[in-house]
Enzyme design. Structure first.
Site, PDB file in Angstrom:
ATOM      1  N   GLY A  61      -3.950  -3.861  19.680  1.00 14.23           N
ATOM      2  CA  GLY A  61      -3.005  -3.786  18.559  1.00 14.23           C
ATOM      3  C   GLY A  61      -2.151  -2.533  18.559  1.00 14.23           C
ATOM      4  N   ARG A 124       7.346   1.064  -3.613  1.00 15.12           N
ATOM      5  CA  ARG A 124       6.808   0.912  -4.972  1.00 15.12           C
ATOM      6  C   ARG A 124       5.588   1.800  -5.190  1.00 15.12           C
ATOM      7  NH1 ARG A 124       6.829  -5.549  -5.146  1.00 15.12           N
ATOM      8  NH2 ARG A 124       6.578  -5.151  -2.926  1.00 15.12           N
ATOM      9  N   GLN A 125       5.262   2.586  -4.174  1.00 18.62           N
ATOM     10  CA  GLN A 125       4.143   3.527  -4.321  1.00 18.62           C
ATOM     11  C   GLN A 125       4.693   4.945  -4.266  1.00 18.62           C
ATOM     12  OE1 GLN A 125       0.816   2.545  -1.720  1.00 18.62           O
ATOM     13  NE2 GLN A 125       1.388   0.397  -1.781  1.00 18.62           N
ATOM     14  N   ASP A 198      13.861  -6.048 -15.712  1.00 18.17           N
ATOM     15  CA  ASP A 198      12.968  -5.061 -16.317  1.00 18.17           C
ATOM     16  C   ASP A 198      13.775  -3.787 -16.584  1.00 18.17           C
ATOM     17  OD1 ASP A 198      13.193  -3.787 -13.853  1.00 18.17           O
ATOM     18  OD2 ASP A 198      11.296  -4.535 -13.135  1.00 18.17           O
ATOM     19  N   LYS A 221       9.694  -5.427 -19.642  1.00 14.79           N
ATOM     20  CA  LYS A 221       8.478  -5.963 -19.023  1.00 14.79           C
ATOM     21  C   LYS A 221       7.420  -4.876 -18.941  1.00 14.79           C
ATOM     22  CE  LYS A 221       8.220  -5.910 -14.440  1.00 14.79           C
ATOM     23  NZ  LYS A 221       8.536  -6.216 -13.027  1.00 14.79           N
ATOM     24  N   ASP A 249      18.347  -8.090  -9.276  1.00  9.22           N
ATOM     25  CA  ASP A 249      17.128  -7.311  -9.032  1.00  9.22           C
ATOM     26  C   ASP A 249      17.250  -6.616  -7.681  1.00  9.22           C
ATOM     27  OD1 ASP A 249      14.695  -6.229  -9.650  1.00  9.22           O
ATOM     28  OD2 ASP A 249      13.668  -8.138  -9.954  1.00  9.22           O
ATOM     29  N   GLY A 256       7.026 -13.273  -9.221  1.00 10.85           N
ATOM     30  CA  GLY A 256       6.441 -13.248 -10.566  1.00 10.85           C
ATOM     31  C   GLY A 256       7.392 -12.692 -11.624  1.00 10.85           C
TER      32      GLY A 256
HETATM   33  C1  R5P Z   1      10.236  -4.262 -10.206  1.00  7.11           C
HETATM   34  O1  R5P Z   1      10.207  -3.137 -10.671  1.00  7.11           O
HETATM   35  C2  R5P Z   1      11.173  -4.697  -9.136  1.00  7.11           C
HETATM   36  O2  R5P Z   1      12.513  -4.421  -9.440  1.00  7.11           O
HETATM   37  C3  R5P Z   1      11.015  -6.164  -8.834  1.00  7.11           C
HETATM   38  O3  R5P Z   1      11.398  -6.925  -9.959  1.00  7.11           O
HETATM   39  C4  R5P Z   1       9.587  -6.482  -8.483  1.00  7.11           C
HETATM   40  O4  R5P Z   1       9.059  -5.524  -7.620  1.00  7.11           O
HETATM   41  C5  R5P Z   1       9.507  -7.827  -7.817  1.00  7.11           C
HETATM   42  O5  R5P Z   1       8.178  -8.102  -7.535  1.00  7.11           O
HETATM   43  P1  R5P Z   1       7.599  -9.549  -7.794  1.00  7.11           P
HETATM   44  O6  R5P Z   1       8.602 -10.528  -7.239  1.00  7.11           O
HETATM   45  O7  R5P Z   1       6.294  -9.568  -7.044  1.00  7.11           O
HETATM   46  O8  R5P Z   1       7.405  -9.706  -9.274  1.00  7.11           O
END
Ligand code: R5P
Length: 348
Positions: A61, A124-125, A198, A221, A249, A256
């Site tokens: 790997g 996102r981290q 959001d 959200k 977005d 989700g």
């Molecule tokens: C959230 O803060 C982002 O802008 C996206 O809405 C989110 O990361 C999308 O993730 P998922 O499609 O898994 O809800």
């Protein structure tokens, strides 16, 4: 070697050369196509082609990159699409492949090395909420330590990531203008309300609303961070009753967030709902959720960019999906950087 092409072109910064990791090859090819149009218009010089390189995966790997041409002294760009739906390679495989490619260019004595990564991994981290890692910062450090001087990315999820780099510069491009132009040319909406999925998406939604002269709404959200991808509550700030809606977005991962927002907006009386995103990852179970939402009339269209490339078959066979290419923007930015010209106008 094709005698009608050249490997690099002379710019203010030095000879420009473009290389791709395996998962970045398709996007790099599209960038080169647009770069060649610019080069032809500006200098009438021979077209560029990709530097010949090889990504080798060993039976355990491990991965390594070998560059088969001289890049010494070059202004060198390495293209990698880290989340590649058309390959079996994981995000981690592709991140590691990128790091080996950067280091191969460094060891080969390129003057300047730019990682062209439309999807910034682990974005996102970027902060901790409990005893956890800040992986986005680790990624920035890995990229720098491997030898990169600059990163070009698209709509990075958290702009704080720019500050995670110490020596390299981060150029963050935006897909908004390309998507808005495409939307205006191909769709007609009645009494459009731009709605952020959001609070984090409010700035982007405000830009869309200003550019499209449309009203603005926000879905508030709240996430339950103790569980994976769980949203604990949602409410709407604004009015969508009887109106068409566009939700811009930065990314769709599992789908989700979008599905929950769309359900709320329908409950509040929204008519046609369009969704746009810079990075259409469509990780499981997004395709299933979005197909169902389309069939139930909840979503009119999802418009994404080819920064996450699903291939022509997916676009042809997915009635709810429309793709906009963002490669010309990357080509323009790369050209301007190489020519030491301003990129500010292109970053809007
Ligand atoms: C959230 O803060 C982002 O802008 C996206 O809405 C989110 O990361 C999308 O993730 P998922 O499609 O898994 O809800």
């Amino acid at each position: 070697m094709d005698s009608t092409t050249i490997v690099r072109t002379k710019g203010e910064r030095g000879a420009m050369s473009i290389m791709a990791c395996d998962s970045g090859r398709a996007f790099a090819t599209r960038i080169i196509q647009h770069l060649n149009e610019i080069i032809q218009n500006e200098t009438h010089s021979l077209p560029l082609r990709l530097i010949h390189s090889e990504e080798i995966t060993f039976s355990n790997g491990e991965v390594k990159t070998v560059i088969h041409e001289n890049v010494r002294g070059d202004d060198h760009y390495i293209v990698q699409c880290i989340d590649d739906p058309l390959s079996e390679k994981s995000v981690n495989d592709n991140l590691m492949a990128l790091l080996t490619a950067i280091n191969a260019a460094f060891q080969s004595d390129a003057d300047s090395i730019t990682a062209v990564i439309p999807q910034f991994p682990y974005s996102r981290q970027e902060r901790k909420k409990t005893r956890e890692c800040i992986t986005a910062k680790q990624v920035a450090q890995f990229i720098e330590v491997s030898g990169a001087n600059r990163v070009i990315t698209l709509d990075v999820h958290a702009e704080a990531i720019m500050g995670f780099f110490t020596t390299a510069k981060l150029e963050n491009l935006h897909a908004s203008n390309y998507i808005i132009k495409h939307f205006k040319e191909n769709y007609s909406a009645n009494d459009l309300v731009i709605t952020a999925a959001d609070v984090g998406g409010a700035e982007r939604a405000r830009y869309y609303s200003k550019t499209l002269h449309a009203h603005l709404a926000i879905v508030d959200k709240a996430r339950d961070y103790s569980k994976k991808s769980v949203i604990s509550s949602m409410r709407l700030v604004g009015d969508v009753d009887g109106k068409d809606v566009l939700i811009p977005d930065d990314m769709i991962s599992t789908g989700g967030t979008i599905i929950n927002a769309v359900k709320l907006l329908k409950d509040k009386g929204a008519q046609k709902i369009y969704v746009t995103c810079s990075l259409p990852f469509f990780n499981e179970p997004a395709v299933e959720l979005l197909s169902k939402a389309y069939e139930e009339g909840l979503i009119a269209k999802v418009i994404g960019t080819d920064a996450v490339f699903h291939g022509p078959e997916f676009v042809k066979n997915t009635p709810w999906y429309d793709e906009v290419t963002i490669a010309p923007l990357f080509a323009e930015v790369i050209y301007n950087i190489n020519q030491k010209r301003s990129v500010s106008e292109l970053l809007k």
